[in-house]
Write an enzyme that holds these catalytic residues in place. Structure first.
Site, PDB file in Angstrom:
ATOM      1  N   LYS A 294       0.837  -1.212   0.000  1.00  0.00           N
ATOM      2  CA  LYS A 294       0.000   0.000   0.000  1.00  0.00           C
ATOM      3  C   LYS A 294       0.868   1.258   0.000  1.00  0.00           C
ATOM      4  O   LYS A 294       0.637   2.177  -0.780  1.00  0.00           O
ATOM      5  CB  LYS A 294      -0.932  -0.038   1.224  1.00  0.00           C
ATOM      6  CG  LYS A 294      -1.883   1.151   1.314  1.00  0.00           C
ATOM      7  CD  LYS A 294      -3.141   0.798   2.072  1.00  0.00           C
ATOM      8  CE  LYS A 294      -2.946   0.731   3.575  1.00  0.00           C
ATOM      9  NZ  LYS A 294      -2.800   2.075   4.190  1.00  0.00           N
ATOM     10  N   SER A 295       1.862   1.305   0.872  1.00  0.00           N
ATOM     11  CA  SER A 295       2.715   2.502   0.952  1.00  0.00           C
ATOM     12  C   SER A 295       3.396   2.771  -0.386  1.00  0.00           C
ATOM     13  O   SER A 295       3.462   3.916  -0.855  1.00  0.00           O
ATOM     14  CB  SER A 295       3.807   2.303   2.009  1.00  0.00           C
ATOM     15  OG  SER A 295       3.259   2.272   3.291  1.00  0.00           O
TER      16      SER A 295
ATOM     17  N   GLY B 254      -5.101   7.908   5.533  1.00  0.00           N
ATOM     18  CA  GLY B 254      -4.199   8.877   6.148  1.00  0.00           C
ATOM     19  C   GLY B 254      -2.970   9.131   5.281  1.00  0.00           C
ATOM     20  O   GLY B 254      -2.473  10.256   5.201  1.00  0.00           O
TER      21      GLY B 254
ATOM     22  N   ARG C 252      -8.571  12.034  12.742  1.00  0.00           N
ATOM     23  CA  ARG C 252      -7.123  11.814  12.900  1.00  0.00           C
ATOM     24  C   ARG C 252      -6.341  13.132  12.876  1.00  0.00           C
ATOM     25  O   ARG C 252      -6.703  14.071  12.176  1.00  0.00           O
ATOM     26  CB  ARG C 252      -6.627  10.836  11.816  1.00  0.00           C
ATOM     27  CG  ARG C 252      -7.318   9.480  11.964  1.00  0.00           C
ATOM     28  CD  ARG C 252      -6.811   8.476  10.982  1.00  0.00           C
ATOM     29  NE  ARG C 252      -5.412   8.147  11.220  1.00  0.00           N
ATOM     30  CZ  ARG C 252      -4.687   7.384  10.414  1.00  0.00           C
ATOM     31  NH1 ARG C 252      -5.223   6.895   9.313  1.00  0.00           N
ATOM     32  NH2 ARG C 252      -3.434   7.127  10.709  1.00  0.00           N
TER      33      ARG C 252
ATOM     34  N   SER D  27       7.198   9.178  12.280  1.00  0.00           N
ATOM     35  CA  SER D  27       6.136   9.045  11.277  1.00  0.00           C
ATOM     36  C   SER D  27       6.692   9.183   9.863  1.00  0.00           C
ATOM     37  O   SER D  27       7.216  10.236   9.486  1.00  0.00           O
ATOM     38  CB  SER D  27       5.060  10.112  11.508  1.00  0.00           C
ATOM     39  OG  SER D  27       4.230  10.204  10.368  1.00  0.00           O
TER      40      SER D  27
ATOM     41  N   ASP E  53       2.021  -1.205  11.810  1.00  0.00           N
ATOM     42  CA  ASP E  53       0.675  -1.603  11.390  1.00  0.00           C
ATOM     43  C   ASP E  53       0.357  -3.054  11.742  1.00  0.00           C
ATOM     44  O   ASP E  53      -0.758  -3.524  11.493  1.00  0.00           O
ATOM     45  CB  ASP E  53       0.527  -1.404   9.872  1.00  0.00           C
ATOM     46  CG  ASP E  53       0.558   0.078   9.504  1.00  0.00           C
ATOM     47  OD1 ASP E  53       0.227   0.919  10.364  1.00  0.00           O
ATOM     48  OD2 ASP E  53       0.932   0.392   8.359  1.00  0.00           O
TER      49      ASP E  53
ATOM     50  N   LYS F 138      -4.284   5.789  14.896  1.00  0.00           N
ATOM     51  CA  LYS F 138      -4.389   5.138  13.574  1.00  0.00           C
ATOM     52  C   LYS F 138      -5.856   5.185  13.124  1.00  0.00           C
ATOM     53  O   LYS F 138      -6.638   5.968  13.638  1.00  0.00           O
ATOM     54  CB  LYS F 138      -3.858   3.706  13.677  1.00  0.00           C
ATOM     55  CG  LYS F 138      -2.358   3.647  13.972  1.00  0.00           C
ATOM     56  CD  LYS F 138      -1.546   4.234  12.843  1.00  0.00           C
ATOM     57  CE  LYS F 138      -0.061   4.187  13.129  1.00  0.00           C
ATOM     58  NZ  LYS F 138       0.725   4.876  12.118  1.00  0.00           N
TER      59      LYS F 138
ATOM     60  N   ARG G 193      -6.078   1.794  18.180  1.00  0.00           N
ATOM     61  CA  ARG G 193      -5.871   0.343  18.051  1.00  0.00           C
ATOM     62  C   ARG G 193      -5.584  -0.361  19.369  1.00  0.00           C
ATOM     63  O   ARG G 193      -5.754  -1.581  19.455  1.00  0.00           O
ATOM     64  CB  ARG G 193      -4.777   0.048  17.012  1.00  0.00           C
ATOM     65  CG  ARG G 193      -5.269   0.308  15.612  1.00  0.00           C
ATOM     66  CD  ARG G 193      -4.270  -0.055  14.535  1.00  0.00           C
ATOM     67  NE  ARG G 193      -4.911   0.089  13.229  1.00  0.00           N
ATOM     68  CZ  ARG G 193      -4.264   0.231  12.091  1.00  0.00           C
ATOM     69  NH1 ARG G 193      -2.945   0.236  12.072  1.00  0.00           N
ATOM     70  NH2 ARG G 193      -4.936   0.348  10.954  1.00  0.00           N
TER      71      ARG G 193
ATOM     72  N   ARG H 299      -7.516  -3.027   9.631  1.00  0.00           N
ATOM     73  CA  ARG H 299      -6.596  -3.992  10.284  1.00  0.00           C
ATOM     74  C   ARG H 299      -7.236  -4.633  11.520  1.00  0.00           C
ATOM     75  O   ARG H 299      -6.879  -5.742  11.892  1.00  0.00           O
ATOM     76  CB  ARG H 299      -5.262  -3.316  10.610  1.00  0.00           C
ATOM     77  CG  ARG H 299      -4.575  -2.813   9.341  1.00  0.00           C
ATOM     78  CD  ARG H 299      -3.079  -2.724   9.426  1.00  0.00           C
ATOM     79  NE  ARG H 299      -2.597  -1.943   8.297  1.00  0.00           N
ATOM     80  CZ  ARG H 299      -2.406  -2.400   7.052  1.00  0.00           C
ATOM     81  NH1 ARG H 299      -2.632  -3.664   6.774  1.00  0.00           N
ATOM     82  NH2 ARG H 299      -1.983  -1.609   6.091  1.00  0.00           N
TER      83      ARG H 299
HETATM   84  C1  S3P Z   1       2.603   4.878   6.248  1.00  0.00           C
HETATM   85  C2  S3P Z   1       3.172   5.232   7.447  1.00  0.00           C
HETATM   86  C3  S3P Z   1       2.653   4.795   8.751  1.00  0.00           C
HETATM   87  C4  S3P Z   1       1.692   3.634   8.621  1.00  0.00           C
HETATM   88  C5  S3P Z   1       0.699   3.832   7.502  1.00  0.00           C
HETATM   89  C6  S3P Z   1       1.422   3.991   6.178  1.00  0.00           C
HETATM   90  C7  S3P Z   1       3.197   5.378   4.990  1.00  0.00           C
HETATM   91  O1  S3P Z   1       1.961   5.881   9.357  1.00  0.00           O
HETATM   92  O2  S3P Z   1       0.996   3.418   9.833  1.00  0.00           O
HETATM   93  O3  S3P Z   1      -0.168   2.719   7.407  1.00  0.00           O
HETATM   94  O4  S3P Z   1       2.864   4.851   3.913  1.00  0.00           O
HETATM   95  O5  S3P Z   1       4.025   6.300   5.059  1.00  0.00           O
HETATM   96  P1  S3P Z   1       2.717   6.988  10.261  1.00  0.00           P
HETATM   97  O6  S3P Z   1       3.556   7.817   9.387  1.00  0.00           O
HETATM   98  O7  S3P Z   1       1.586   7.774  10.886  1.00  0.00           O
HETATM   99  O8  S3P Z   1       3.496   6.203  11.269  1.00  0.00           O
END
Ligand code: S3P
Length: 439
Positions: A22-23, A95, A123, A168, A320, A347, A351, A399
């Site tokens: 996903k990222s 997010g 959030r 983050s 995650d 999140k 969670r 999740r």
């Molecule tokens: C992500 C970073 C993480 C993760 C999210 C995806 C990303 O969040 O929890 O599912 O793709 O950069 P945080 O940056 O808030 O830790």
């Protein structure tokens, strides 16, 4: 709302492949939209979160198409040439889409409005508003710094040197992406390393980036206003999706499952280490590189799990994966103690609270503290839920829904989930793959 009950299953066997990361998928769409010319993306995750990014990039002027063989084509117009969106950007539950796009748009001199679902609208966005305001953008957010919010991008953005107050990757990425269209050098200092897909992929697209270390902290600098070159991106399988199948195979007796093509970037692979520490048998087969990321096939066999104290230093590399780790802990022998997890409270749901309530309803022995859970496992016995027949609440959190589905596989009477629809945000094929692996 689509409720569903998950119950004990046959052993998980054979070979499966989880969808794309996903990222990495979000970033592939965004960076391709900024590059000049045609980029192609193979293995893109076609989940709702990523589709929200694709829709937003189209609103900002990119041409994005999917061909019948599943390859996505993106025609980018070049850095600095994004268009002002005529309508609000609907980020759904995502997010990552929100915070990364806020960064990208902060250095484009126009206005954009961001909206999202009830989960996303709760959030915190101040964590990106703060550095992006220093770069010259301005914001009108809902109370508490949440969506809906309006962003006014800077006409003359200024580079900053910013030390992350929270670990983050989204905040890091937001600042670096704002830096792309900002003259001069923008620097982010990371006291604790978080996922580094932005840095890796930006370098792959030809951005000028320097990554160093200072007193144990990572220092990442990006040179603004250099052109990105179109690319062919191959997205590896998502370790955060594989996580549910890893735990499922570990806890269902007789399982022996190969999960192919799992991304094992060190900034993401903490769960594998944690589960091994608990006695889990996870073998890495055929290690290789896919799209500039380390990948392997994981062979996971049913194992007698023992509780463990999880080192909080692991947290960023498995942030995650805690919901499903808690499920493994619930059926392990002895206590599992987690600490340092305050970030889990912001999140898609809180969670810690959501998992404590869900696992307790499913019959697990859970204690919640400010920054973690302590779980006394059953020692391999099935969970015995309270006979209320109530469904666990997933709070619009994919999740939680998937973790509790896996808990159902180790539950005497099954686990009923109030709403499985959020699963489509990150893993639309989850239920069918679970059926396939256990049939
Ligand atoms: C992500 C970073 C993480 C993760 C999210 C995806 C990303 O969040 O929890 O599912 O793709 O950069 P945080 O940056 O808030 O830790």
């Amino acid at each position: 709302m689509a409720s569903h009950t998950f119950t004990t299953s046959n052993p998980l066997r054979g070979r499966i492949r989880v969808p794309g990361d996903k990222s990495i998928s979000h970033r592939a769409l965004m960076f391709s939209s900024l590059a000049v010319g045609e980029s192609t993306i193979e293995g893109l995750l076609e989940g709702e979160d990523v589709l929200a990014t694709a829709a937003a990039m189209r609103q900002l002027g990119a041409q994005i198409e999917r061909s019948n063989d599943g390859v996505w084509t993106v025609h980018g117009a070049g850095l600095g040439s994004l268009l002002e969106p005529h309508q609000a950007l609907d980020m759904g539950n995502s997010g990552t889409s929100t915070r990364l796009l806020m960064g990208l748009l902060a250095s484009h001199g126009f206005t954009a409005t961001f909206v999202g679902d009830a989960s996303l609208s709760g959030r915190p966005m101040n964590r990106v508003i703060e550095p992006l305001s220093q770069m010259g953008a301005s914001f009108e957010a809902s109370s508490g710094g949440t969506l809906p919010l309006m962003l006014r991008g800077a006409f003359a953005p200024v580079p900053i040197r910013y030390r992350l107050p929270v670990a983050s990757a989204q905040v890091k990425s937001a600042v670096l992406l704002a830096g792309l269209n900002t003259p001069g050098i923008t620097t982010v200092i990371e006291p604790v390393a978080t996922r580094d897909h932005t840095e890796r992929m930006l370098a792959g697209f030809g951005a000028t980036l320097e990554i160093g270390e200072d007193n144990g902290e990572r220092v990442i600098s990006i040179h603004g206003e250099s052109d990105l070159k179109s690319q062919h991106v191959v997205v590896p399988g998502d370790p955060s999706s594989a996580a549910f199948f890893m735990v499922a195979a570990l806890i269902v007796p007789g399982s022996d499952l190969v999960i192919e093509n799992v991304g094992l970037n060190a900034t993401r692979a903490g769960l594998v280490e944690a589960l091994r520490q608990m006695g889990g048998s996870i073998e890495e087969l055929n290690p290789r590189e896919v799209g500039g990321e380390p990948v392997a096939d994981l062979r996971v066999k049913h194992s007698v799990l023992k509780g463990a104290e999880i080192d909080p230093a692991f947290a960023p590399s498995m942030i995650d994966e805690f919901p499903v780790l808690f499920v493994a802990a619930a059926v392990a022998e002895g206590a599992t103690v987690t600490t340092g997890l305050e970030e889990l409270r912001v999140k898609e749901s809180d969670r810690l609270a959501t998992m404590a309530a869900a696992l307790t309803l499913a019959g697990a022995d859970v204690e919640e503290s400010d920054d973690g859970l302590t779980i006394n496992g059953t020692g391999g016995d099935l969970l015995k839920g309270t006979p209320s027949g109530a469904s666990v609440e997933t709070k619009l959190d994919h999740r939680i829904a998937m973790a509790m589905a896996i808990a159902g596989l180790a539950s005497q009477d099954g686990v009923s989930i109030d709403d499985t629809s959020p699963i489509a945000t990150s893993f639309p094929t989850f239920t069918s793959l679970l059926d396939q692996a256990s049939s």
